[in-house]
Motif scaffolding. Structure first.
Motif, short mmCIF file in Angstrom:
data_model
loop_
_atom_site.label_atom_id
_atom_site.label_comp_id
_atom_site.label_asym_id
_atom_site.label_seq_id
_atom_site.Cartn_x
_atom_site.Cartn_y
_atom_site.Cartn_z
N ASP A 185 -11.50 -7.99 -9.03
CA ASP A 185 -11.08 -8.40 -7.70
C ASP A 185 -10.40 -7.22 -6.99
OD1 ASP A 185 -10.00 -9.44 -5.44
OD2 ASP A 185 -8.66 -10.86 -6.45
N PRO A 186 -11.08 -6.60 -6.04
CA PRO A 186 -10.49 -5.43 -5.37
C PRO A 186 -9.22 -5.78 -4.59
CG PRO A 186 -12.58 -6.09 -4.32
CD PRO A 186 -12.41 -6.95 -5.54
N ASP A 187 -9.04 -7.08 -4.29
CA ASP A 187 -7.85 -7.49 -3.54
C ASP A 187 -6.82 -8.15 -4.46
OD1 ASP A 187 -8.95 -6.59 -1.13
OD2 ASP A 187 -10.17 -8.41 -1.02
N TYR A 188 -6.83 -7.75 -5.72
CA TYR A 188 -5.91 -8.37 -6.69
C TYR A 188 -4.46 -8.28 -6.23
CZ TYR A 188 -3.08 -8.85 -10.90
OH TYR A 188 -2.12 -9.22 -11.79
N ASP A 189 -4.07 -7.10 -5.70
CA ASP A 189 -2.67 -6.91 -5.31
C ASP A 189 -2.38 -7.53 -3.95
OD1 ASP A 189 -1.07 -5.39 -7.27
OD2 ASP A 189 -2.75 -3.99 -7.12
N ASP A 190 -1.23 -8.21 -3.85
CA ASP A 190 -0.79 -8.65 -2.53
C ASP A 190 0.12 -7.56 -1.94
OD1 ASP A 190 1.65 -8.90 -3.83
OD2 ASP A 190 1.45 -11.06 -4.10
N ALA A 191 0.56 -7.77 -0.70
CA ALA A 191 1.33 -6.72 -0.01
C ALA A 191 2.58 -6.36 -0.79
CB ALA A 191 1.68 -7.20 1.39
N GLU A 192 3.22 -7.37 -1.37
CA GLU A 192 4.47 -7.10 -2.07
C GLU A 192 4.26 -6.27 -3.34
OE1 GLU A 192 6.62 -10.66 -3.09
OE2 GLU A 192 8.00 -9.46 -4.32
N SER A 193 3.24 -6.66 -4.13
CA SER A 193 3.03 -5.90 -5.36
C SER A 193 2.51 -4.49 -5.05
CB SER A 193 2.09 -6.64 -6.33
OG SER A 193 0.81 -6.79 -5.81
N LEU A 194 1.70 -4.38 -4.00
CA LEU A 194 1.21 -3.05 -3.61
C LEU A 194 2.38 -2.12 -3.29
CD1 LEU A 194 -1.80 -3.09 -1.13
CD2 LEU A 194 -1.53 -1.80 -3.24
N ALA A 195 3.30 -2.64 -2.49
CA ALA A 195 4.46 -1.81 -2.12
C ALA A 195 5.27 -1.45 -3.36
CB ALA A 195 5.32 -2.57 -1.11
N GLY A 196 5.40 -2.41 -4.26
CA GLY A 196 6.17 -2.17 -5.48
C GLY A 196 5.54 -1.09 -6.35
N TRP A 197 4.21 -1.19 -6.55
CA TRP A 197 3.54 -0.19 -7.39
C TRP A 197 3.59 1.19 -6.76
CZ3 TRP A 197 3.80 -2.27 -11.71
CH2 TRP A 197 3.31 -3.54 -12.01
N ARG A 198 3.43 1.21 -5.42
CA ARG A 198 3.44 2.52 -4.74
C ARG A 198 4.81 3.18 -4.83
NH1 ARG A 198 0.13 0.23 0.40
NH2 ARG A 198 -1.97 0.82 -0.26
N GLU A 199 5.84 2.37 -4.85
CA GLU A 199 7.19 2.94 -4.95
C GLU A 199 7.38 3.56 -6.34
OE1 GLU A 199 10.12 0.05 -3.86
OE2 GLU A 199 11.73 1.40 -4.49
N ILE A 200 6.83 2.90 -7.35
CA ILE A 200 6.97 3.41 -8.72
C ILE A 200 6.06 4.62 -8.93
CG2 ILE A 200 6.43 2.85 -11.14
CD1 ILE A 200 7.26 -0.06 -10.42
N ASP A 201 4.84 4.54 -8.44
CA ASP A 201 3.83 5.59 -8.67
C ASP A 201 3.22 6.00 -7.34
OD1 ASP A 201 1.66 7.14 -9.29
OD2 ASP A 201 0.66 5.65 -10.57
N PRO A 202 3.69 7.10 -6.76
CA PRO A 202 3.17 7.53 -5.46
C PRO A 202 1.66 7.80 -5.48
CG PRO A 202 5.13 8.78 -6.04
CD PRO A 202 4.76 7.97 -7.25
#
Ligand code: SF4
Ligand code: SF4
Length: 302
Positions: A185-202
């Motif tokens: 599912d290419p849309d697995y991440d929602d906005a909140e998890s996307l922001a969270g992962w990006r903060e951890i791993d640029p």
């Protein structure tokens, strides 16, 4: 066996190695591998294949520059032959880098015997399989010994809080990679998890996409290869066709520039070799080390 006098031109090569080992001491629900048990005979076959490969590497001319990444289907560092092979290879003059993917469930005391200038580890943390504190203890011990490593975590939404705590508690300078969880599912991440992962791993967004690759130039096959337990050489892990056998023909005759024959490439250890993507320069000193040490200030590509 190789000619110890060496070939005319030194080899500069990234090698992915994966032997027949298929078992793991963890049971991650998201794991597509490690679904079988290796009996004694299977472990002995794997160890023999591993030692044959290590002998091949160490018989290469000292001028070569080989970067080796072990990518077992299961967990290898709980097996003594892998720990011994890593130590042996790390001291090889032709070995620029020897790295392995691991869940870091093994003890780390043996790492004192490594050549710490060449050895490195890609350590994955699996919440639910091991307590975070015990994983961190091993990380701290490695940092104290001067062993280079990075940490990875699979981007399961429910694991975001654990990943945040891990990021906070990891020794300074240790990169925490998030492997995008696609699950079809290419849309697995929602906005909140996307922001969270990006903060951890640029660099998280690099790993979220599949790169169209058919007919595009890729270093896989010419300056990067995948080798299996029998010594069959393929351009990468994702192309099944053998280019030749490492133990039957000189490697220089096997290597050749080529275009990708697959529709897309979605794994870091593959697409980093696509020449026109320009991802490789984001990482320090090539991919085998690069996954462990992104260039300071590296940001998501594209
Ligand atoms: S530790 Fe790695 S190989 Fe083992 S079950 Fe988990 S994901 Fe699979
Ligand atoms: S683009 Fe990916 S799949 Fe294609 S040859 Fe390169 S590494 Fe292999």
């Amino acid at each position: 066996m190789n000619d110890p006098r060496g070939s005319e031109k030194a080899l500069d090569l990234d090698v992915l190695w994966r032997g027949p080992l298929e078992s793991c001491n963890y049971g991650c629900v998201y794991c597509p591998f490690a679904k079988t048990k290796d009996d004694r005979a299977a472990l002995a076959r794997d160890a023999a294949a591993l030692n044959r490969f290590a002998d091949w590497v160490l018989a290469r001319p000292a001028e070569d520059r080989l970067r080796i990444l072990f990518t077992p289907w299961g967990e290898a560092l709980i097996r003594r032959p892998y720990r011994e092979a890593l130590i042996r290879l790390s001291h090889g003059p032709q070995v620029q880098r020897v790295a392995i993917q691991t869940n870091l469930s093994c003890s780390v005391a043996w790492m004192r015997d490594l050549n710490r200038a060449t050895a490195s580890f890609w350590c994955s943390f699996h919440p639910g399989e091991t307590p975070r504190e015990s994983f961190l203890r091993s990380c701290r011990a490695m940092a104290e010994m001067g062993v280079s490593f990075c940490v990875g975590i699979v981007g399961i939404r429910e694991h975001l809080p654990e990943a945040r705590r891990l990021r906070e508690d990891l020794p300074e300078g240790v990169y925490l990679w998030v492997n995008a969880y696609k699950d079809g599912d290419p849309d697995y991440d929602d906005a909140e998890s996307l922001a969270g992962w990006r903060e951890i791993d640029p660099l998280f967004d690099l790993n979220r996409r599949a790169y169209p690759s058919l007919g595009r130039p890729c270093a896989a096959g010419s300056t990067a290869i995948s080798v299996n337990g029998e010594g069959e050489v393929r351009p990468c892990h994702f192309i099944g066709e053998s280019m030749g056998n490492l133990y039957a023909r000189p490697i220089e005759e096997i290597l050749a520039p080529r275009l990708c024959s697959r529709a897309s490439c979605s794994c870091h250890i593959g697409y980093v070799h696509m020449k026109d993507l320009g991802i490789d320069p984001l990482f320090a000193d090539g991919w085998a080390l690069g996954r462990l040490a992104p260039q300071p200030g590296a940001r998501a590509y594209g």
